[in-house]
Design a protein around this motif. Structure first.
Motif, PDB file in Angstrom:
ATOM      1  N   GLY A  77     -16.343   0.408   3.414  1.00  0.00           N
ATOM      2  CA  GLY A  77     -15.059   0.820   2.899  1.00  0.00           C
ATOM      3  C   GLY A  77     -13.900   0.575   3.829  1.00  0.00           C
TER       4      GLY A  77
ATOM      5  N   ALA B 252       0.841  -1.202   0.000  1.00  0.00           N
ATOM      6  CA  ALA B 252       0.000   0.000   0.000  1.00  0.00           C
ATOM      7  C   ALA B 252       0.875   1.249   0.000  1.00  0.00           C
ATOM      8  CB  ALA B 252      -0.890  -0.016   1.235  1.00  0.00           C
ATOM      9  N   LYS B 253       0.475   2.253  -0.801  1.00  0.00           N
ATOM     10  CA  LYS B 253       1.248   3.500  -0.834  1.00  0.00           C
ATOM     11  C   LYS B 253       0.879   4.355   0.378  1.00  0.00           C
ATOM     12  CE  LYS B 253      -2.143   5.495  -3.942  1.00  0.00           C
ATOM     13  NZ  LYS B 253      -2.445   5.760  -5.324  1.00  0.00           N
ATOM     14  N   VAL B 254       1.882   5.086   0.835  1.00  0.00           N
ATOM     15  CA  VAL B 254       1.685   5.907   2.035  1.00  0.00           C
ATOM     16  C   VAL B 254       1.329   7.327   1.594  1.00  0.00           C
ATOM     17  CG1 VAL B 254       2.755   6.819   4.123  1.00  0.00           C
ATOM     18  CG2 VAL B 254       3.302   4.503   3.338  1.00  0.00           C
ATOM     19  N   VAL B 255       0.239   7.811   2.140  1.00  0.00           N
ATOM     20  CA  VAL B 255      -0.209   9.169   1.799  1.00  0.00           C
ATOM     21  C   VAL B 255      -0.298   9.976   3.087  1.00  0.00           C
ATOM     22  CG1 VAL B 255      -2.038  10.535   0.750  1.00  0.00           C
ATOM     23  CG2 VAL B 255      -1.559   8.238  -0.106  1.00  0.00           C
TER      24      VAL B 255
ATOM     25  N   VAL C 155     -11.531  -1.660   5.226  1.00  0.00           N
ATOM     26  CA  VAL C 155     -11.081  -3.007   4.933  1.00  0.00           C
ATOM     27  C   VAL C 155     -10.086  -3.498   5.960  1.00  0.00           C
ATOM     28  CG1 VAL C 155      -9.942  -4.443   3.229  1.00  0.00           C
ATOM     29  CG2 VAL C 155     -11.470  -2.635   2.499  1.00  0.00           C
ATOM     30  N   ARG C 156      -9.087  -2.734   6.191  1.00  0.00           N
ATOM     31  CA  ARG C 156      -8.071  -3.190   7.127  1.00  0.00           C
ATOM     32  C   ARG C 156      -7.585  -2.011   7.964  1.00  0.00           C
ATOM     33  NH1 ARG C 156      -4.223  -6.522   3.346  1.00  0.00           N
ATOM     34  NH2 ARG C 156      -5.823  -6.127   1.825  1.00  0.00           N
ATOM     35  N   ASP C 157      -7.192  -2.343   9.099  1.00  0.00           N
ATOM     36  CA  ASP C 157      -6.707  -1.307   9.994  1.00  0.00           C
ATOM     37  C   ASP C 157      -5.224  -1.530  10.242  1.00  0.00           C
ATOM     38  OD1 ASP C 157      -7.581  -0.167  13.309  1.00  0.00           O
ATOM     39  OD2 ASP C 157      -6.642   0.821  11.599  1.00  0.00           O
TER      40      ASP C 157
ATOM     41  N   GLY D 260      -6.487   3.095  -5.191  1.00  0.00           N
ATOM     42  CA  GLY D 260      -5.598   2.013  -4.754  1.00  0.00           C
ATOM     43  C   GLY D 260      -5.428   1.978  -3.253  1.00  0.00           C
ATOM     44  N   LEU D 261      -5.100   0.782  -2.774  1.00  0.00           N
ATOM     45  CA  LEU D 261      -4.939   0.596  -1.332  1.00  0.00           C
ATOM     46  C   LEU D 261      -3.867   1.557  -0.806  1.00  0.00           C
ATOM     47  CD1 LEU D 261      -6.067  -1.239   0.889  1.00  0.00           C
ATOM     48  CD2 LEU D 261      -4.079  -2.705   0.547  1.00  0.00           C
ATOM     49  N   SER D 262      -4.212   2.321   0.197  1.00  0.00           N
ATOM     50  CA  SER D 262      -3.299   3.359   0.669  1.00  0.00           C
ATOM     51  C   SER D 262      -3.268   3.385   2.183  1.00  0.00           C
ATOM     52  CB  SER D 262      -3.739   4.738   0.166  1.00  0.00           C
ATOM     53  OG  SER D 262      -3.933   4.717  -1.222  1.00  0.00           O
ATOM     54  N   ILE D 263      -2.108   3.784   2.682  1.00  0.00           N
ATOM     55  CA  ILE D 263      -2.003   4.022   4.121  1.00  0.00           C
ATOM     56  C   ILE D 263      -1.973   5.532   4.315  1.00  0.00           C
ATOM     57  CG2 ILE D 263      -0.583   3.749   6.179  1.00  0.00           C
ATOM     58  CD1 ILE D 263       0.534   1.192   4.942  1.00  0.00           C
TER      59      ILE D 263
ATOM     60  N   LEU E 269      -5.098   2.116   6.981  1.00  0.00           N
ATOM     61  CA  LEU E 269      -4.995   1.381   5.715  1.00  0.00           C
ATOM     62  C   LEU E 269      -6.406   1.265   5.145  1.00  0.00           C
ATOM     63  CD1 LEU E 269      -3.144  -0.230   3.821  1.00  0.00           C
ATOM     64  CD2 LEU E 269      -3.729  -2.249   5.151  1.00  0.00           C
ATOM     65  N   VAL E 270      -6.598   1.804   3.969  1.00  0.00           N
ATOM     66  CA  VAL E 270      -7.970   1.903   3.491  1.00  0.00           C
ATOM     67  C   VAL E 270      -8.006   1.904   1.960  1.00  0.00           C
ATOM     68  CG1 VAL E 270      -8.039   4.410   3.405  1.00  0.00           C
ATOM     69  CG2 VAL E 270     -10.118   3.153   3.948  1.00  0.00           C
TER      70      VAL E 270
END
Lengths: 701, 310
Positions: free
Chosen positions: A696, A29-32, A698-700, B228-231, B242-243
């Motif tokens: 929405g 996952a990309k970090v934003v 999905v994961r934490d 896209g999956l992003s943190i 993470l979402v």
């Protein structure tokens, strides 16, 4: 719990897969860096908690799914103590005898004894193993009469074993089993009786050879089976309610150990006409009587008596076919016809035979005079009454005599027209006893009790007087002031004086002539010589006399047969085919060699209880119903007796073969239930994922 | 009217130059700034009515027309303006356009340029890091502009790490500006989890200050266009989420809309001039909107804040 493929348990490590996927997903996952999301959503504690819980739950489900899949592949099982018989696996010969009689239709906890026995038989096949040669027999004569290792075929035989209405014959089934085992080459031989041990299924004296083991596997663990049954059904006519009256007697049996009340219903045709109940002690049988009257014009009745539902339905119903009493055709020959009705010789006779001129009196009356008697066809009549008739011509006397010999009934009464000497000379064959002379007690006297005779001795057991009480007041009070004295006679056999006057003179004499009956009344049937006609005993006396003379006292019920028996069917002269329609609309046909040149044909294949209707087809193709040949097929009355017997005397162990190992425990496969758990987990995981996608989250982290 | 894109202006080397370009770009050929210095200028005549001061009667007109007219003057006092810049970590976000912090610096710099050019007293407060309070007293000197721009340039060039909330910074400002009421211009994204920022601005308004808010936001923060999956990492805290952005876009946008409407409503109800500014909006457009609004304020007693960015 144990596993058949324990190596598959290595698959438990698959539980790490969801964790790895989770970690991998996080890494990709990309970090934003983003302030607003944290500001807007991070402060919502409920969302954060729900998110955390859902994610943990989802991960747990996925790990569990992987673990359960691995456990299923390892084929888990557990063992329990087998409650069934000790059955050895390995090479052997075994015969399974299954009771499929109607008694096996007994329902116990929602399951019939037959289905329980079939389940036990299937388990036995598994326990015996694929190397066992097995035969399946039934107590009613069916089954696979050969030892076979085709267990698949045997299972099909078991699955297709029908319930039969035939009586169970456990002794015959055992003999067939012994014959099969005698030819088997195995050292170990067994007979398994999958029957409820009753009188019908288990023979009282049976001893198997020493090398054959016998086991009884009762489908019922109870000591006794409660059951009510209709075991017999009889029908007779009941003249007290008219010529179409029937008296039905049903025998009801309680085969159980507790007292019960049986609720019965009587059905005539398609209609329930009466209901009743009977209280029955344990193992008691009682008769229950019903009366019913047929509709006008109906002479044949299809009757069934039915019990309320109980565990065994087959024996709750019994059928019978009955004919109502035939109507008697009476020819009244009037020797002293008068214009004034009440002075007519037969006025009182007609009134007695058709009281109120009712159609259900059972009598059809025709009138004639001595002069027009000649052209009549005597065979159309059952009874002829010659009332104060002068001497008939010789041809008529002969015709009447032949008619009597053929089965007719003739009543001759006296009167002023009767001349004793001429009667004796010309009408001797028609007289039960010779006439001597007339006795007139009032001639030259005043009317007084001394100038009258009374009946004093009646044969009360005779059908004519059987309806009267011992003192018969309706008869004894009648006065006779003129009678015909009868002379001694020895020419007529089977003569019997049925009534005498108080002076010892015969009043009523009966004699048998061939198939017919002669009766002689030594007085008149009107009030010229006596006043019997106005006494209450006159009507039953005359009706009983006519019924007796007609030889139609009661019509017997049509024949009854038991399921499995054969039925003789009478064949008419012109019949080319006989068709029999059964209760289930099935049709049986007798034709060709079976009936040609025969007066009777045998009908086999009666497998279902109920009413069977017969019709015949003549050469022209016309179909004629034959209600008199209708018959009822019923179950064996002992079938409902489900009193269970001890089986100790019958059961025995056979010689065990080498290497035999009893298996007291039973293996229970667990993967079915675990697979169900897997499906449940997959369903939950799908639902949770769906909810997660909708929100929405999905994961934490 | 075509304006230079914020990205283009950002390429200019110094903030002073950028401020000059912005202000001159906005004012050239348009109109004169309505913010005035301390002088008294005649505005118009008004017919005398009871209650008017006698000293304002225009005697010359009386002599000529024999009618009483009152001379009205436009009050032009020296304005004290406090520029407030939010330099907290949440302003560090850089989207596809200019970063929020850099955009706010340029905007505040342009305003400083404009105000100092009008010889108004201009002060500057940069908050965000409670340990490093940056404050410039209001002054009207021309060289004061350099000081202000230098402070802004320093903030613009380096990312900030502070998490000082707007409310505490404004309370400090209220204390500093208690002697002289003035114009307070705030540039902030209002992302703070403690307190209600519009309410704090309302306190300043209640003390007599004229308050203008430039609610500075990035386009990404309005539209949430991520895929896209992003943190998502919090800029001000330690939170990580993470979402799948597409699946929560609707929820996010609803929450953001609610937040913006709340801020605007709060400002409206408290008499605060509200300008919603997006970082892809030309500076000149924002400045002209502001000036037009101020002209309205000067010409009318009612002040009606309004949003611009959507």
């Amino acid at each position: 719990m144990s596993f058949l493929s324990p190596l598959m348990l290595l698959g438990l490590l698959g539980a790490m897969i969801p964790i790895a996927i989770h970690l991998q997903g996080r890494r990709k996952a990309k970090v934003v860096p983003f302030a607003a999301l944290d500001f807007l959503l991070g402060t919502d504690k409920r969302i954060a908690k729900r998110l955390m819980f859902r994610q943990v739950l989802l991960l747990a489900f996925r790990m569990l799914i992987c673990m359960v899949a691995a456990i299923i592949l390892a084929r888990p099982y557990t063992s329990c103590r087998s409650l069934g018989p000790k059955v050895a696996q390995g090479p052997q010969a075994a015969v399974l005898i299954i009771d499929n009689s109607a008694a096996a239709g007994y329902e116990l906890d929602g399951q019939t004894l037959l289905s329980r026995s079939l389940e036990s038989a299937s388990q036995l096949l598994v326990q015996l193993g694929p190397e066992a040669d097995v035969a399946v027999l039934t107590t009613t004569g069916g089954g696979k009469e050969e030892l076979s290792r085709d267990h698949l075929g045997l299972r099909e035989t078991l699955n297709s074993t029908p319930l039969s209405y035939r009586k169970a014959r456990g002794d015959q089934a055992l003999q067939r089993a012994l014959a099969l085992l005698a030819g088997a080459g195995h050292e170990r031989k067994s007979i398994f009786l999958l029957v409820a041990p009753t009188e019908a299924t288990l023979p009282t004296a049976f001893e198997a050879p020493a090398d054959i083991g016998v086991r009884v596997l009762s489908p019922s663990k109870k000591a006794s089976l409660e059951n009510l049954a209709v075991t017999d059904l009889e029908v007779s006519t009941d003249t007290s309610i008219g010529s179409r009256g029937l008296r039905i007697t049903a025998r009801v049996s309680n085969f159980g150990d507790t007292a019960q009340v049986a609720h019965l219903s009587l059905r005539v045709g398609d209609e329930i006409v009466a209901r009743g109940e009977v209280s029955l002690a344990p193992h008691e049988s009682k008769n229950k009587r019903f009366s019913a009257s047929l509709s006008e014009g109906v002479r044949t009745a299809e009757i069934q008596v039915e019990l309320q539902d109980d565990a065994l339905e087959a024996d709750n119903i019994r059928y019978v076919v009955a004919n109502a009493r035939d109507e008697v055709s009476v020819l009244l020959v009037n020797g002293d016809a008068r214009a004034v009705r009440h002075e007519d010789e037969l006025y009182y006779v007609e009134a007695a035979l058709r009281p109120g001129d009712r159609s259900d009196s059972g009598t059809i009356i025709a009138r004639a005079t001595p002069e027009n008697l000649g052209p009549l066809t005597l065979s159309d009549y059952d009874v002829i009454i010659l009332a104060n008739v002068p001497v008939l011509p010789g041809a008529q006397v002969r015709a009447l005599s032949e008619w009597v010999l053929a089965g007719g009934g003739l009543l001759v009464s006296m009167g002023d027209s009767v001349d004793a000497d001429r009667y004796n000379r010309s009408m001797g064959p028609l007289l039960a006893q010779e006439l001597r002379s007339a006795l007139d007690l009032r001639r030259g006297r005043k009317r007084s009790p001394q100038a009258e005779l009374r009946l004093s001795k009646l044969e009360l057991e005779h059908p004519v007087f059987s309806v009267f009480a011992k003192d018969a007041p309706g008869l004894y009070s009648a006065s006779f002031w003129q009678v015909m004295l009868l002379g001694p006679t020895t020419s007529v056999k089977n003569r019997r004086v049925l009534a005498r006057f108080d002076n010892g003179a015969a009043a009523l004499v009966e004699a048998r002539q061939g198939k017919g009956t002669l009766m002689l009344l030594s007085s008149t049937l009107d009030r010229d010589w006596n006043n019997l006609a106005i006494h209450p005993g006159f009507l039953p006396f005359l009706q009983q006399s006519v019924r007796h003379l007609a030889s139609k006292p009661l019509q017997r019920a049509n024949q009854q047969v038991l399921v499995g028996d054969y039925v003789p069917i009478d064949i008419g002269a012109g019949d080319v085919r006989i068709e029999i329609a059964g209760p289930g609309r099935e049709r049986m046909v007798l034709e060709g060699d079976k009936i040609e040149g025969h007066k009777s044909a045998r009908l086999d294949g009666i497998e279902v209880p109920g009413l069977y209707h017969v019709s015949s087809v003549d050469g022209s193709g016309a179909i004629k119903a034959r209600p008199e040949a209708t018959f009822a097929a019923n179950l064996d009355p002992t079938l409902g007796d489900l009193t269970l017997k001890a089986t100790n005397s019958l059961e025995r162990d056979g010689t065990r073969g080498e290497g035999e190992q009893a298996t007291p425990s039973r293996r229970i496969e667990l993967w079915h239930s675990i697979a169900a758990l897997l499906l449940l987990l997959l369903l939950l995981e799908s639902c949770l994922s769906l909810v997660g996608r909708r929100t929405g989250l999905v994961r934490d982290s | 009217m075509a304006f230079l894109a914020p990205i283009a202006i950002a390429k200019l080397e110094t903030l002073a130059l950028r401020a000059k370009v912005i202000v001159e770009g906005a004012l050239t050929g348009s109109h004169r700034a309505k913010l005035r210095g301390s002088s008294v200028e005649f505005a118009e005549h008004k017919e005398y009515s009871q209650g008017d001061e006698i000293r304002h009667v225009d005697w010359k007109v009386l002599g000529k027309a024999d009618r009483y007219y009152i001379k009205q003057f436009e009050q032009e006092s020296e304005l004290t303006c406090y520029l407030v810049l939010d330099a907290s970590a949440s302003m560090n976000y850089v989207g596809r356009s200019l970063g929020k912090r850099e955009y706010a610096c340029n905007l505040i710099g342009a305003l400083a340029y404009l105000l100092v050019g009008q010889r108004d007293r201009v002060g500057l407060s940069i908050f965000g890091d409670a340990r490093n309070v940056r404050w410039a007293q209001p002054k009207a000197k021309a060289d004061h502009l350099r000081t202000l721009l230098a402070m802004l340039e320093e903030v613009s060039d380096s990312p900030q790490v502070g998490d000082e909330v707007l409310s505490s910074a404004l309370e400090r400002l209220a204390e500093l500006a208690r002697k002289r009421r003035g114009l307070i211009i705030v540039a902030s994204d209002l992302f703070e989890t403690e307190g209600d920022a519009p309410s704090v601005l309302g306190h300043l308004r209640a003390r007599g200050h004229d308050v203008v808010l430039f609610h500075t936001l990035d386009r990404d923060e309005l539209d949430f266009p991520f895929e896209g999956l992003s943190i998502f990492e919090s800029l001000e805290g330690d939170g990580r989420l993470l979402v799948d952005p597409a699946s929560i876009r609707r929820i996010y946008q609803e929450k953001m809309k609610g937040f913006l409407e709340h801020c605007e409503q709060q400002c409206l109800s408290q008499g605060i001039e509200y300008h919603r500014v997006c970082t892809d909006q030309p500076f000149e457009e924002v400045l002209l909107g502001f000036l037009a609004e101020r002209a309205g304020v000067a010409g009318s007693s009612s002040q009606r804040p309004r949003g611009q960015a959507t």
